[in-house]
Design a protein around this motif. Structure first.
Motif, PDB file in Angstrom:
ATOM      1  N   ARG A 149      -6.471   3.315  -8.142  1.00 23.02           N
ATOM      2  CA  ARG A 149      -5.914   4.549  -7.574  1.00 23.02           C
ATOM      3  C   ARG A 149      -6.941   5.235  -6.666  1.00 23.02           C
ATOM      4  O   ARG A 149      -6.605   5.735  -5.592  1.00 23.02           O
ATOM      5  CB  ARG A 149      -5.463   5.490  -8.698  1.00 23.02           C
ATOM      6  CG  ARG A 149      -4.168   5.058  -9.357  1.00 23.02           C
ATOM      7  CD  ARG A 149      -3.575   6.187 -10.203  1.00 23.02           C
ATOM      8  NE  ARG A 149      -4.426   6.508 -11.352  1.00 23.02           N
ATOM      9  CZ  ARG A 149      -4.328   5.918 -12.537  1.00 23.02           C
ATOM     10  NH1 ARG A 149      -3.407   4.973 -12.721  1.00 23.02           N
ATOM     11  NH2 ARG A 149      -5.117   6.251 -13.529  1.00 23.02           N
TER      12      ARG A 149
ATOM     13  N   PHE B  24       0.813  -1.216   0.000  1.00 21.06           N
ATOM     14  CA  PHE B  24       0.000   0.000   0.000  1.00 21.06           C
ATOM     15  C   PHE B  24       0.847   1.267   0.000  1.00 21.06           C
ATOM     16  O   PHE B  24       0.666   2.159  -0.838  1.00 21.06           O
ATOM     17  CB  PHE B  24      -0.942  -0.017   1.214  1.00 21.06           C
ATOM     18  CG  PHE B  24      -1.842   1.181   1.276  1.00 21.06           C
ATOM     19  CD1 PHE B  24      -3.014   1.226   0.542  1.00 21.06           C
ATOM     20  CD2 PHE B  24      -1.512   2.276   2.059  1.00 21.06           C
ATOM     21  CE1 PHE B  24      -3.849   2.332   0.589  1.00 21.06           C
ATOM     22  CE2 PHE B  24      -2.332   3.388   2.117  1.00 21.06           C
ATOM     23  CZ  PHE B  24      -3.504   3.415   1.372  1.00 21.06           C
ATOM     24  N   PHE B  25       1.789   1.369   0.942  1.00 18.72           N
ATOM     25  CA  PHE B  25       2.545   2.609   1.068  1.00 18.72           C
ATOM     26  C   PHE B  25       3.601   2.774  -0.031  1.00 18.72           C
ATOM     27  O   PHE B  25       4.237   3.820  -0.125  1.00 18.72           O
ATOM     28  CB  PHE B  25       3.197   2.694   2.449  1.00 18.72           C
ATOM     29  CG  PHE B  25       2.205   2.952   3.550  1.00 18.72           C
ATOM     30  CD1 PHE B  25       1.645   4.211   3.712  1.00 18.72           C
ATOM     31  CD2 PHE B  25       1.804   1.940   4.406  1.00 18.72           C
ATOM     32  CE1 PHE B  25       0.720   4.458   4.715  1.00 18.72           C
ATOM     33  CE2 PHE B  25       0.881   2.179   5.414  1.00 18.72           C
ATOM     34  CZ  PHE B  25       0.332   3.443   5.565  1.00 18.72           C
TER      35      PHE B  25
ATOM     36  N   LEU C 299      -7.259   6.347   2.492  1.00 17.93           N
ATOM     37  CA  LEU C 299      -6.683   7.413   3.304  1.00 17.93           C
ATOM     38  C   LEU C 299      -7.769   8.318   3.874  1.00 17.93           C
ATOM     39  O   LEU C 299      -7.677   8.771   5.021  1.00 17.93           O
ATOM     40  CB  LEU C 299      -5.699   8.233   2.466  1.00 17.93           C
ATOM     41  CG  LEU C 299      -4.427   7.501   2.018  1.00 17.93           C
ATOM     42  CD1 LEU C 299      -3.609   8.385   1.082  1.00 17.93           C
ATOM     43  CD2 LEU C 299      -3.591   7.075   3.214  1.00 17.93           C
TER      44      LEU C 299
ATOM     45  N   VAL D 118      -0.247   6.721  -3.423  1.00 18.45           N
ATOM     46  CA  VAL D 118      -0.161   6.903  -1.965  1.00 18.45           C
ATOM     47  C   VAL D 118       1.053   7.761  -1.619  1.00 18.45           C
ATOM     48  O   VAL D 118       0.996   8.623  -0.731  1.00 18.45           O
ATOM     49  CB  VAL D 118      -0.103   5.537  -1.254  1.00 18.45           C
ATOM     50  CG1 VAL D 118       0.114   5.711   0.247  1.00 18.45           C
ATOM     51  CG2 VAL D 118      -1.399   4.752  -1.510  1.00 18.45           C
TER      52      VAL D 118
ATOM     53  N   ARG E 182       2.669   2.338  -3.258  1.00 16.76           N
ATOM     54  CA  ARG E 182       1.925   2.705  -4.458  1.00 16.76           C
ATOM     55  C   ARG E 182       2.196   4.176  -4.809  1.00 16.76           C
ATOM     56  O   ARG E 182       2.229   5.039  -3.929  1.00 16.76           O
ATOM     57  CB  ARG E 182       0.425   2.490  -4.243  1.00 16.76           C
ATOM     58  CG  ARG E 182       0.056   1.031  -3.986  1.00 16.76           C
ATOM     59  CD  ARG E 182      -1.418   0.883  -3.662  1.00 16.76           C
ATOM     60  NE  ARG E 182      -1.728  -0.487  -3.282  1.00 16.76           N
ATOM     61  CZ  ARG E 182      -2.918  -0.895  -2.857  1.00 16.76           C
ATOM     62  NH1 ARG E 182      -3.924  -0.018  -2.764  1.00 16.76           N
ATOM     63  NH2 ARG E 182      -3.119  -2.151  -2.537  1.00 16.76           N
TER      64      ARG E 182
ATOM     65  N   SER F 252      -7.189   3.519  -3.306  1.00 17.74           N
ATOM     66  CA  SER F 252      -6.080   3.852  -2.409  1.00 17.74           C
ATOM     67  C   SER F 252      -6.328   5.178  -1.704  1.00 17.74           C
ATOM     68  O   SER F 252      -6.137   5.303  -0.488  1.00 17.74           O
ATOM     69  CB  SER F 252      -4.766   3.924  -3.198  1.00 17.74           C
ATOM     70  OG  SER F 252      -4.442   2.676  -3.762  1.00 17.74           O
ATOM     71  N   LEU F 253      -6.760   6.197  -2.469  1.00 21.24           N
ATOM     72  CA  LEU F 253      -7.019   7.508  -1.880  1.00 21.24           C
ATOM     73  C   LEU F 253      -8.216   7.457  -0.932  1.00 21.24           C
ATOM     74  O   LEU F 253      -8.225   8.099   0.119  1.00 21.24           O
ATOM     75  CB  LEU F 253      -7.257   8.546  -2.987  1.00 21.24           C
ATOM     76  CG  LEU F 253      -6.066   8.770  -3.932  1.00 21.24           C
ATOM     77  CD1 LEU F 253      -6.456   9.746  -5.051  1.00 21.24           C
ATOM     78  CD2 LEU F 253      -4.856   9.292  -3.183  1.00 21.24           C
TER      79      LEU F 253
ATOM     80  N   ALA G 277      -1.068  -0.991   6.825  1.00 19.89           N
ATOM     81  CA  ALA G 277      -1.878  -0.305   5.816  1.00 19.89           C
ATOM     82  C   ALA G 277      -3.327  -0.172   6.257  1.00 19.89           C
ATOM     83  O   ALA G 277      -3.864  -1.045   6.943  1.00 19.89           O
ATOM     84  CB  ALA G 277      -1.815  -1.054   4.495  1.00 19.89           C
TER      85      ALA G 277
END
Length: 771
Positions: free
Chosen positions: A496, A437-438, A503, A443, A440, A499-500, A535
């Motif tokens: 994408r 995850f981190f 967060l 990210v 990517r 992933s955002l 993550a």
């Protein structure tokens, strides 16, 4: 482990206090017995750091607490799926650190994946045990190798190659051997197996035959390729993943001064997933330990699914033999899965054969009843994928988060059909085993944007209309591609966005858990999580192979393709290979918390001949099927076993089934006992005693005579604690004497008549004269 959901109850925040000695105990409603124990495989998202060492033990069940408080000597934890092994060992480390018994920098916890090591670091941080090293075997070895290489060898460490497959291809070209893509992968796997089992090229053919390996080409050819591969590495001055362990072992074996330096640094070792260690990893562990025994290993032979890589459960099963004084704790309380899921899992293992099966643990669900597993037969594979996607769509529409659903299959080649079916149904998904995850790109960019916004604070126009943390994060990430609604379809754009969105959700949870936090606080939290590889949850159904699903869990699991030829896989020929396939299905079943769907297709494609049948592993378990009911009667129950010289040759788990024992409690104040001495006394050390001092002295005199006649130490007859317990309880019948810890049936038969006579005040010489 998966991130916690809101449905999980928090850990008890108040530790039950011991009443004054001599007063009756009143169990607190927050103790584990009353249902408020934190689910063993969950943790709250942002828990408060415990305020003391004792608080670290809050919420642990008796067996987990026994693990956490057994801080000296060899300890073996046999932990079934979902029983909270990670919870137990992280609380063990944290308790030792917080109590001042363990120095953080002297503890090395090792496991097998970066994800597992990251999760362990995250949990230790949450428990206030900062400074403990939690690494994979390779990471720990590489760090040591980089540090000591200049001293041991000279110069700098050779470059580490990320992927060896190109080197293998070059070796094949040098040997004028043509390999297609599949053969290239298979030969690479054979080289990796050879290195972790410490097999040199000249011994490969004999070793592969002895291990019963299904070799992809002529063994002599593979040995030739292996030799050429090693020569090519030397020419190019590079090392591979396995060389990291091999070279570290070589340095520690050849340089005693370096070995002593490593041992001076690390005094205490914890090894997770011990059933997966290879002979090479075991050798490295032995070199780390030296002649010390401060080692805690955790594993489950029934979850051995990586033998093709050289992993073997023998080191776990032989632990008591190598460490006769070991404490063995068995965790069987399953906090993850419903009784229905656990029943199916136990049923799978009940039909198993082999050494690992002989030491299986029978799980006991601690959850409320749920729904029965669903078994579904389809005409062909596309229909199976569409059926699974349809049910998943219904679950999501009913409120089940997509991130709490998984589709698990035997081979990665099965993934594409399910990707297409989920996309057609409008269901978001993520592939397990993709980029971390981190790492990517999106990210990384989001982290830079958030850090910049935190630095400029009120001077950033983006934040003008954002009064709280979640709205500030949404504002910043909107410039990186986040939108309130997900994009249509699947693919890179959707990944994408997911992933955002993860967060954004993390910011919302962070703000809810800690009111008043700032953007700078969130950035610091993200940095901590990136370092620990902790993550956040990505919203999307998980698609994963059964091997890559190990260590994970979901509310709903779809096990697909459970048919002969796929489960067990076609190339599983030997009995041991078949049993490993059964264990692989067991791992898949035990990933489910609440609902489990198993399905299979009668044919591969529409219109083709329906020549498939459900997996043999489901015979006798699925409705309408018949099959072996299982052996029964050999599964290990939960509890604690203390080691002694008398049990030096005993196996780790018992043969005949033992009656599951309830937790030992102080007969004075009612507190749960975990210390071996207190358990023998059946009371706390500082609780008042009503021991008959005269009887105790007579028992000691009798013991001295027995020891002298048999030529053994007095404690081998009975320990002081056992004699004290006898003098306190003054048993008058054999069954009362047998209930005292430390007596046992063997000693009862040998010494029982004498002890009962002494307790009754009779003279042994007169008794023997009468007889």
């Amino acid at each position: 482990m998966a991130a916690a959901s809101a449905r999980v109850m928090p850990a008890a925040s108040v530790r039950p206090r011991r009443p004054p000695c001599g007063q009756p105990a009143h169990p607190s409603p927050t103790t584990w017995q009353h249902g408020c124990v934190t689910a063993a495989t969950h943790s709250t998202l942002f828990p408060q750091v415990p305020d003391s060492a004792d608080a670290v033990l809050d919420g642990l069940d008796p067996e987990q607490r026994a693990v956490a408080t057994a801080l000296q000597g060899p300890v073996c934890v046999l932990a079934g799926a979902g029983t909270g092994k990670t919870r137990a060992i992280t609380h063990r480390i944290a308790y030792g650190v917080r109590a001042g018994i363990l120095q953080p920098s002297s503890v090395l916890a090792v496991t097998f994946t970066n994800r597992a090591a990251g999760e362990m670091r995250g949990r230790l941080r949450q428990l206030g045990a900062v400074g403990v090293q939690a690494r994979t075997f390779h990471s720990a070895a590489l760090r040591q190798l980089q540090y000591f290489w200049p001293k041991a060898i000279g110069g700098s460490l050779p470059r580490l190659v990320d992927r060896k497959i190109q080197l293998v291809a070059d070796a094949a070209a040098a040997c004028r051997i043509r390999l297609d893509r599949g053969e290239l992968r298979d030969v690479t796997a054979e080289i990796e197996w050879s290195k972790v089992t410490q097999t040199v090229p000249g011994d490969y053919a004999a070793a592969a035959a002895k291990a019963g390996r299904d070799v992809p080409r002529d063994p002599a050819e593979i040995a030739q390729l292996y030799s050429a591969y090693e020569e090519l590495k030397r020419e190019r001055v590079v090392i591979d993943f396995e060389d990291v362990l091999l070279l570290t072992v070589a340095v520690l074996q050849d340089r005693r001064d370096i070995a002593e330096q490593v041992r001076a640094q690390y005094q205490h070792f914890v090894v997770d997933e011990y059933q997966d260690v290879s002979p090479l990893q075991q050798r490295l562990l032995e070199l780390w330990l030296g002649d010390r025994e401060n080692l805690c290993v955790v594993g489950d032979a029934s979850q051995t699914i990586y033998s093709f890589t050289g992993a073997t459960p023998d080191h776990l099963l032989d632990f008591r033999t190598r460490h006769p004084g070991a404490t063995v704790v068995k965790l069987v309380r399953d906090y993850r899965s419903t009784p229905q899921v656990v029943h199916l899992a136990n049923g799978l293992l009940a039909q198993a054969r082999g050494r690992a099966a002989d030491h299986r643990l029978e799980l006991v669900s601690q959850r409320a009843a749920g729904t029965d597993p669903v078994f579904t037969e389809y005409t062909d594979e596309p229909a199976e994928a569409e059926g699974a996607a349809r049910r998943i769509r219904e679950l999501i529409d009913a409120g089940v988060p997509a991130s709490e659903i998984a589709v698990l299959f035997r081979t990665n080649a099965q993934s594409e059909t399910y990707e297409q079916a989920l996309a057609d149904a409008g269901v978001p998904y993520q592939l397990r085993g993709a980029e971390r995850f981190f790492d990517r790109p999106e990210v990384r960019k989001a982290g830079i944007a958030l850090r910049g916004a935190a630095r400029f604070g009120g001077n950033d126009a983006l934040l003008d209309d954002a009064p709280d943390l979640p709205s500030q994060v949404r504002a910043v990430l909107s410039g990186e591609g986040w939108t309130p609604q997900p994009p249509a379809g699947s693919g890179a754009v959707r990944e994408r966005w997911e992933s955002l969105a993860a967060l954004v959700h993390l910011a919302q949870d962070f703000a809810a858990a800690r009111p008043g936090v700032t953007l700078a606080d969130l950035v610091a939290e993200l940095d901590e999580r990136a370092g620990a590889q902790h993550a956040p949850t990505v919203q999307g159904v998980t698609l994963a192979s059964l091997h890559s699903a190990k260590g994970l869990e979901w509310d709903v699991v779809f096990l697909v393709g459970v048919a002969e030829g796929m489960m067990p896989i076609t190339y599983a020929k030997t009995d041991e290979q078949i049993e490993e396939e059964r264990r692989l299905l067991y791992v898949g079943v035990t990933r489910a918390r609440e609902r489990l769907h198993l399905s299979w297709a009668l044919s591969r494609s529409p219109g083709s001949r329906p020549n498939r049948r459900p997996s043999r592993f489901l015979d006798g378990l699925r409705p309408g099927s018949s099959g072996a009911a299982g052996r029964g009667g050999t599964a290990g129950a939960g509890g604690v076993e203390r080691g002694s010289a008398a049990t030096a040759s005993a196996p780790v788990a018992p043969g005949p089934r033992r009656r599951q024992r309830s937790p030992a409690r102080c007969r004075v104040c009612g507190r749960t006992l975990t210390d071996a001495g207190e358990m023998k006394l059946m009371r706390c050390e500082d609780c008042p005693t009503d021991m008959d001092e005269g009887l105790y002295e007579r028992l000691r005199d009798w013991r001295a005579g027995q020891a002298e006649r048999s030529g053994q130490p007095a404690f081998c007859v009975f320990t002081d604690k056992t004699l004290m317990a006898i003098a306190e309880t003054v048993p008058d019948e054999e069954h009362a004497l047998a209930r005292i810890p430390g007596v046992g049936m063997r000693k009862l038969g040998r010494y029982g008549a004498d002890v009962l006579a002494i307790c009754a005040g009779r003279d042994l010489d007169e008794d023997r004269g009468l007889n």
